[in-house]
Design a protein around this motif. Structure first.
Motif, PDB file in Angstrom:
ATOM      1  N   ILE A   7      20.606  16.132 -15.062  1.00  0.00           N
ATOM      2  CA  ILE A   7      19.467  17.261 -14.768  1.00  0.00           C
ATOM      3  C   ILE A   7      19.261  17.034 -13.361  1.00  0.00           C
ATOM      4  O   ILE A   7      18.603  16.491 -12.790  1.00  0.00           O
ATOM      5  N   SER A   8      19.181  18.400 -12.973  1.00  0.00           N
ATOM      6  CA  SER A   8      18.777  18.648 -11.542  1.00  0.00           C
ATOM      7  C   SER A   8      17.992  20.105 -11.690  1.00  0.00           C
ATOM      8  O   SER A   8      18.309  20.995 -12.491  1.00  0.00           O
ATOM      9  N   LYS A   9      16.581  20.192 -11.001  1.00  0.00           N
ATOM     10  CA  LYS A   9      16.020  21.567 -11.168  1.00  0.00           C
ATOM     11  C   LYS A   9      15.417  21.713  -9.975  1.00  0.00           C
ATOM     12  O   LYS A   9      14.809  21.231  -9.028  1.00  0.00           O
ATOM     13  N   LYS A  10      15.505  23.157  -9.276  1.00  0.00           N
ATOM     14  CA  LYS A  10      14.809  23.653  -8.530  1.00  0.00           C
ATOM     15  C   LYS A  10      14.339  24.957  -8.734  1.00  0.00           C
ATOM     16  O   LYS A  10      15.063  25.672  -9.510  1.00  0.00           O
ATOM     17  N   TYR A  11      13.337  25.646  -8.142  1.00  0.00           N
ATOM     18  CA  TYR A  11      12.594  26.881  -8.524  1.00  0.00           C
ATOM     19  C   TYR A  11      13.200  27.801  -7.988  1.00  0.00           C
ATOM     20  O   TYR A  11      13.388  27.612  -6.570  1.00  0.00           O
ATOM     21  N   TYR A  17      14.805  20.440  -4.361  1.00  0.00           N
ATOM     22  CA  TYR A  17      15.171  20.296  -5.611  1.00  0.00           C
ATOM     23  C   TYR A  17      13.870  19.422  -6.229  1.00  0.00           C
ATOM     24  O   TYR A  17      13.467  18.363  -5.623  1.00  0.00           O
ATOM     25  N   VAL A  18      13.093  19.938  -7.314  1.00  0.00           N
ATOM     26  CA  VAL A  18      11.992  19.118  -8.086  1.00  0.00           C
ATOM     27  C   VAL A  18      12.642  17.896  -8.838  1.00  0.00           C
ATOM     28  O   VAL A  18      11.925  16.673  -8.596  1.00  0.00           O
ATOM     29  N   THR A  44       7.584  18.965 -14.811  1.00  0.00           N
ATOM     30  CA  THR A  44       8.650  19.677 -14.911  1.00  0.00           C
ATOM     31  C   THR A  44       9.901  19.039 -15.811  1.00  0.00           C
ATOM     32  O   THR A  44      10.410  19.730 -16.700  1.00  0.00           O
ATOM     33  N   LEU A  45      10.021  17.789 -16.058  1.00  0.00           N
ATOM     34  CA  LEU A  45      10.896  16.973 -16.864  1.00  0.00           C
ATOM     35  C   LEU A  45      10.455  17.363 -18.409  1.00  0.00           C
ATOM     36  O   LEU A  45      11.527  17.602 -19.094  1.00  0.00           O
ATOM     37  N   LEU A  46       9.250  17.186 -18.593  1.00  0.00           N
ATOM     38  CA  LEU A  46       8.712  17.490 -19.896  1.00  0.00           C
ATOM     39  C   LEU A  46       8.864  18.809 -20.355  1.00  0.00           C
ATOM     40  O   LEU A  46       9.324  19.225 -21.615  1.00  0.00           O
ATOM     41  N   ASN A  47       8.950  19.923 -19.696  1.00  0.00           N
ATOM     42  CA  ASN A  47       9.208  21.320 -19.759  1.00  0.00           C
ATOM     43  C   ASN A  47      10.519  21.579 -19.739  1.00  0.00           C
ATOM     44  O   ASN A  47      10.825  22.325 -21.017  1.00  0.00           O
ATOM     45  N   THR A  55      16.901  24.272 -16.824  1.00  0.00           N
ATOM     46  CA  THR A  55      17.635  23.401 -15.767  1.00  0.00           C
ATOM     47  C   THR A  55      18.334  24.253 -14.783  1.00  0.00           C
ATOM     48  O   THR A  55      18.922  25.370 -15.295  1.00  0.00           O
ATOM     49  N   THR A  56      18.632  23.842 -13.663  1.00  0.00           N
ATOM     50  CA  THR A  56      19.397  24.430 -12.547  1.00  0.00           C
ATOM     51  C   THR A  56      20.798  23.895 -12.850  1.00  0.00           C
ATOM     52  O   THR A  56      21.640  24.421 -12.595  1.00  0.00           O
ATOM     53  N   LYS A  57      20.823  22.459 -13.059  1.00  0.00           N
ATOM     54  CA  LYS A  57      22.130  21.933 -13.195  1.00  0.00           C
ATOM     55  C   LYS A  57      21.839  20.920 -14.379  1.00  0.00           C
ATOM     56  O   LYS A  57      20.726  20.474 -14.527  1.00  0.00           O
TER      57      LYS A  57
END
Length: 627
Positions: A7-11, A17-18, A44-47, A55-57
């Motif tokens: 899991i990767s996330k950026k807005y 990446y957050v 963010t992880l909880l969301n 997720t972004t990835k």
């Protein structure tokens, strides 16, 4: 049960990446605390786990099924995920029971007992303490037997003792369910958690009990929410109650447009019904007129309304004064018609315009003096209701006085051959009322008439007369009743078209008003909508609430409009009867009521469905931050 893969996330709009390549697995039960500084990515992880954000990835699985699939089919929040927010996200205008149930109809006694709030069902949530409100939020998240409980800082706004109680509650819940808690409080985490995961700068810094879980086939079947009609109606009435001004504006704009539409339809249709009834009951006895030189008033009037402009390069011929052939065949055919009220043939006799009647005329006249004609030389002088007669008629028989006594006219000689045997006027109820002239019975005059007046006895007799006249090619006649009806209908139709334009404008305004107010209502309720969605209420059900609410308002507005028109019909019909002499011109028929109801529902549905598209575009992350 719960697995996070890469899991990767950026807005959007950010290169940073957050969260960075997070891999986690969770058992079916236990209390897991996720720790980290502000901005570390834990919320963010909880969301992402909650499906509130995407997720972004990477991918997230529950029971080996991607949560995006669970969201799409509607089971993520209905069967798997319950979310407890730091600020509770309770709906203030609902009591404890309704906050937990939302639109479902299952009992809440057991769940309230579990969170220590027994007998608090009817309490208003704003009157409860922070700890009690948090317990209600937990109860709502657990409602419908959710498998995973996600808590975002559940003790962040609470004092120490209350925080301890909340953590004890979560610990007891975690025996049967997976409870994931985001918190800053390391002491509480150390004391109550089965596993601690620390996050720093978007990466897993520490995991006290790293777990590898074999992926299992999905074992929980999709369970739909038990949304009851009673709860839906309760929510609709609550929306109307809490948005009184908007509801009144919607109803007033709709009522005004519906009243105008009802008036136009009721008068135009009612007028046609009334005049058709009048044609059968009263107007049918008006005369049918045949003249040597005929003009069609009905056609002339319709020509006045024509808007087609002629081609200026051409000239056009028109039979303005149609010549009728009045012969013995026509006269004999007319005289053979049975059951007529009377037939008046006008001839020119010794420079007198003499009206010859076919039937006994005594039932129609009121004698002023003398007697009705009893032989061929007797003439009845007929005056109008004001004792007036055309002076040309008097001059044609040698009387030049402006006024003369009745007694002096009786037995007055005309051309030393005829005499005035009596003076009379037609009764008000007679179809020949206010006709004047020189009348005598048909004693067998041989002259062909100049013109003919046929007075039908009733509607059936009129149809019989017209059928016989229509067999003569080229014969034009004037049907007085048909002309009156046609001209009246044309005028009313023209007025109705103009008024309909105003009615259409008012309907458009009502639609726009409903659209705007529904849109505003959605805007003001965005956070509440988000709370419903996260607690398992589908977007379809939320839309249904708005649709049913506006349909309810539409039906109430329609009923009120019909009542108003019914009340107005009494004075309006009275005035129209005084002016036109027609009964019940404004009449509400079943087709009108059904038609207007359908129009009301259609414009309501259209103006409701358009703003509801906004719900489809709502992003849960933005919704739950919305104020």
């Amino acid at each position: 049960m719960l697995i996070l893969k890469n899991i990767s996330k950026k807005y959007e709009g950010s290169k940073k990446y957050v969260l960075k390549n997070i891999n986690l697995s969770f058992k079916d039960n236990g209390l897991v605390c996720i720790l980290g500084e502000s901005g570390s990515g834990k919320t963010t992880l909880l969301n992402l786990i909650a499906g509130i954000d995407k997720t972004t990835k990477g991918e997230i699985y529950i029971d080996r099924t991607n949560i995006e699939i669970l969201k799409k089919e509607g089971s993520l929040y209905q069967s798997y995920i319950g979310v407890v927010f730091q600020n509770y996200n309770l709906i203030n205008n609902l009591n404890v029971e309704d906050n937990i149930k939302l639109l479902e109809n299952n009992k809440v006694d057991t769940i309230l007992k579990k969170v220590g709030l027994k007998n608090k069902q009817k309490e208003i949530v704003t009157k409860l303490s922070g700890g009690q409100q948090q317990r209600i939020a937990i109860a709502r998240a657990l409602y419908s037997d959710k498998k995973i409980l996600l808590c975002d800082e559940p003790t962040g706004a609470l004092d120490h003792n209350t925080s301890e109680n909340i953590m004890k509650l979560l610990k007891s819940i975690s025996k049967d369910k997976l409870v994931i808690v985001i918190t800053h409080n390391e002491k509480l985490a150390d004391k109550y958690s089965d596993r601690i995961i620390k996050i720093e700068d978007g990466k897993i810094l520490e995991d006290t009990t790293s777990q590898i879980i074999n992926e299992q086939q999905r074992k929980h079947k999709y369970k739909k929410n038990n949304n009851s009609l009673r709860q839906l109606l309760k929510q609709i009435l609550l929306n109307i109650k809490t948005q009184k001004k908007k509801t009144v504006f919607k109803m007033m704009s709709l009522i005004i447009s519906l009243i105008s539409l009802l008036l136009i339809l009721s008068i135009s249709i009612g007028f046609n019904i009334s005049i058709e009834k009048s044609e059968k009951d009263e107007l049918s006895t008006m005369p049918i007129y045949i003249s040597e030189t005929s003009t069609n008033i009905k056609k002339d009037f319709n020509n006045l309304l024509e808007t087609n402009k002629p081609n200026q390069n051409y000239i056009y011929s028109k039979d303005i004064n149609h010549i009728n052939k009045i012969d013995k065949e026509l006269v004999n055919t007319i005289k053979s018609i049975e059951n007529t009220h009377n037939i008046i043939t006008n001839i020119l006799k010794n420079n007198m315009y003499l009206s010859i009647y076919d039937k006994n005329i005594e039932k129609d006249i009121e004698l002023i003096g003398g007697n009705v004609p009893i032989n061929k030389n007797d003439i009845l002088l007929v005056i109008d209701s004001n004792n007036v007669i055309d002076d040309n008629i008097l001059k044609s028989v040698g009387i030049n006085n402006e006024h003369i006594e009745v007694s002096k006219l009786i037995n007055f000689k005309i051309n030393n051959k005829y005499k005035i045997s009596g003076i009379a006027k037609f009764k008000e109820e007679s179809p020949m009322y206010d006709n004047t002239g020189l009348y005598t019975y048909d004693f067998g005059y041989k002259e062909l008439p100049i013109d003919i007046f046929i007075y039908p006895s009733d509607y059936k007799n009129k149809k019989e007369i017209l059928n016989k006249l229509n067999k003569f090619d080229g014969l034009e006649y004037l049907d007085y009743s048909d002309t009156v009806i046609s001209v009246s209908k044309t005028i009313v139709s023209s007025i109705a078209i103009v008024l309909s334009l105003f009615s259409i404008i008012s309907i458009i305004i009502a639609s726009l008003m409903n659209y705007i107010l529904t849109y505003i209502s959605i805007e003001e309720s965005i956070k509440t909508i988000g709370i419903y969605i996260v607690n398992g209420v589908s977007k379809k059900v939320i839309k249904l609430i708005y649709i049913l609410e506006n349909i309810f308002i539409s039906l109430i507005s329609t009923v009120l409009s019909i009542i108003v028109i019914y009340i107005l019909s009494i004075p309006i019909n009275y005035v129209l009867y005084s002016i036109l002499g027609l009964l019940n011109v404004l009449v509400l028929t079943k087709p009108i009521i059904i038609g207007v109801t359908m129009v009301s529902l259609i414009i309501t549905l259209i103006s409701t469905l358009l703003p509801l598209n906004k719900i489809n575009k709502l992003n849960l992350v933005d919704i739950l931050k919305y104020n």
